[in-house]
Structures are given as structure tokens and as C-alpha cells.
Design a protein around this motif. Structure first.
Motif, mmCIF file in Angstrom:
data_model
loop_
_atom_site.group_PDB
_atom_site.id
_atom_site.type_symbol
_atom_site.label_atom_id
_atom_site.label_comp_id
_atom_site.label_asym_id
_atom_site.label_seq_id
_atom_site.Cartn_x
_atom_site.Cartn_y
_atom_site.Cartn_z
ATOM 1 N N ASP A 24 -1.772 1.326 -7.355
ATOM 2 C CA ASP A 24 -1.314 0.302 -6.421
ATOM 3 C C ASP A 24 -2.363 -0.018 -5.356
ATOM 4 O O ASP A 24 -2.142 -0.875 -4.516
ATOM 5 C CB ASP A 24 -0.028 0.749 -5.721
ATOM 6 C CG ASP A 24 1.149 0.792 -6.678
ATOM 7 O OD1 ASP A 24 1.091 0.124 -7.720
ATOM 8 O OD2 ASP A 24 2.121 1.496 -6.376
ATOM 9 N N TYR A 25 -3.498 0.661 -5.371
ATOM 10 C CA TYR A 25 -4.506 0.509 -4.333
ATOM 11 C C TYR A 25 -5.872 0.249 -4.956
ATOM 12 O O TYR A 25 -6.121 0.565 -6.111
ATOM 13 C CB TYR A 25 -4.582 1.770 -3.466
ATOM 14 C CG TYR A 25 -3.298 2.052 -2.739
ATOM 15 C CD1 TYR A 25 -2.973 1.367 -1.580
ATOM 16 C CD2 TYR A 25 -2.393 2.968 -3.230
ATOM 17 C CE1 TYR A 25 -1.792 1.603 -0.923
ATOM 18 C CE2 TYR A 25 -1.207 3.214 -2.575
ATOM 19 C CZ TYR A 25 -0.910 2.532 -1.423
ATOM 20 O OH TYR A 25 0.264 2.754 -0.770
ATOM 21 N N ARG A 29 -5.386 -2.307 -8.424
ATOM 22 C CA ARG A 29 -4.142 -3.017 -8.147
ATOM 23 C C ARG A 29 -4.076 -4.290 -8.999
ATOM 24 O O ARG A 29 -5.075 -4.756 -9.531
ATOM 25 C CB ARG A 29 -4.019 -3.335 -6.664
ATOM 26 C CG ARG A 29 -4.995 -4.352 -6.142
ATOM 27 C CD ARG A 29 -4.824 -4.537 -4.640
ATOM 28 N NE ARG A 29 -5.623 -5.628 -4.169
ATOM 29 C CZ ARG A 29 -6.870 -5.520 -3.765
ATOM 30 N NH1 ARG A 29 -7.447 -4.341 -3.767
ATOM 31 N NH2 ARG A 29 -7.543 -6.575 -3.359
#
Length: 79
Positions: A24-25, A29
């Protein structure tokens, strides 16, 4: 599949409270495709050097009228 077995299999994919998925980073992402493409372009020559692969050369075309080299600026396809 028994209900408890199914729930155990599903709960294996749930992270403990306070932890977040690494994808998610950063460049992993979902909306970071441009950054990921830049990283791949930067690392490609290094990989080619390490593996001993020759880089792909761009095909050259000459103009039938003036015999100068032409450069492709895009490809269009009929709809």
C-alpha cells in the motif's frame, strides 16, 4: 468445506491490528505505475550489464525521398 476450516483459511489473510500491507506504500501502491516504470528503466541497463545482454537497438528507417533517418513518434490504430 466445514465452516470452521473455511473461517481459519480466511483469517490467515487478516493482518494483526496495527500492521499494514507493504504494497500500500511506495512504488508498489496501485497508482504508482509511472514511478515503477521509471525505476524499471533505470535498472534495466544495470541488469543488462550484469547478465551480459546487449541492449536492444532502435530500428532505423530512411526516408524514401531524402534518404535521411526517420524517427517514430507514435503508432495509431484504426478504431
Amino acid at each position: 468445506l466445514p465452516t470452521l476450516k473455511f473461517l481459519m483459511l480466511m483469517l490467515q489473510h487478516v493482518l494483526p491490528k496495527g500492521l499494514q500491507r507493504a504494497r500500500d506504500y511506495g512504488f508498489l501502491r496501485g497508482n504508482a505505475k509511472a514511478i515503477l516504470h521509471q525505476i524499471q528503466c533505470l535498472l534495466l541497463p544495470l541488469l543488462q550489464l550484469l547478465l551480459g545482454i546487449e541492449p536492444m537497438s532502435q530500428p532505423t528507417r530512411t526516408c524514401p525521398c531524402c534518404q535521411h533517418s526517420m524517427q517514430c513518434i507514435g503508432i495509431s490504430r484504426p478504431r
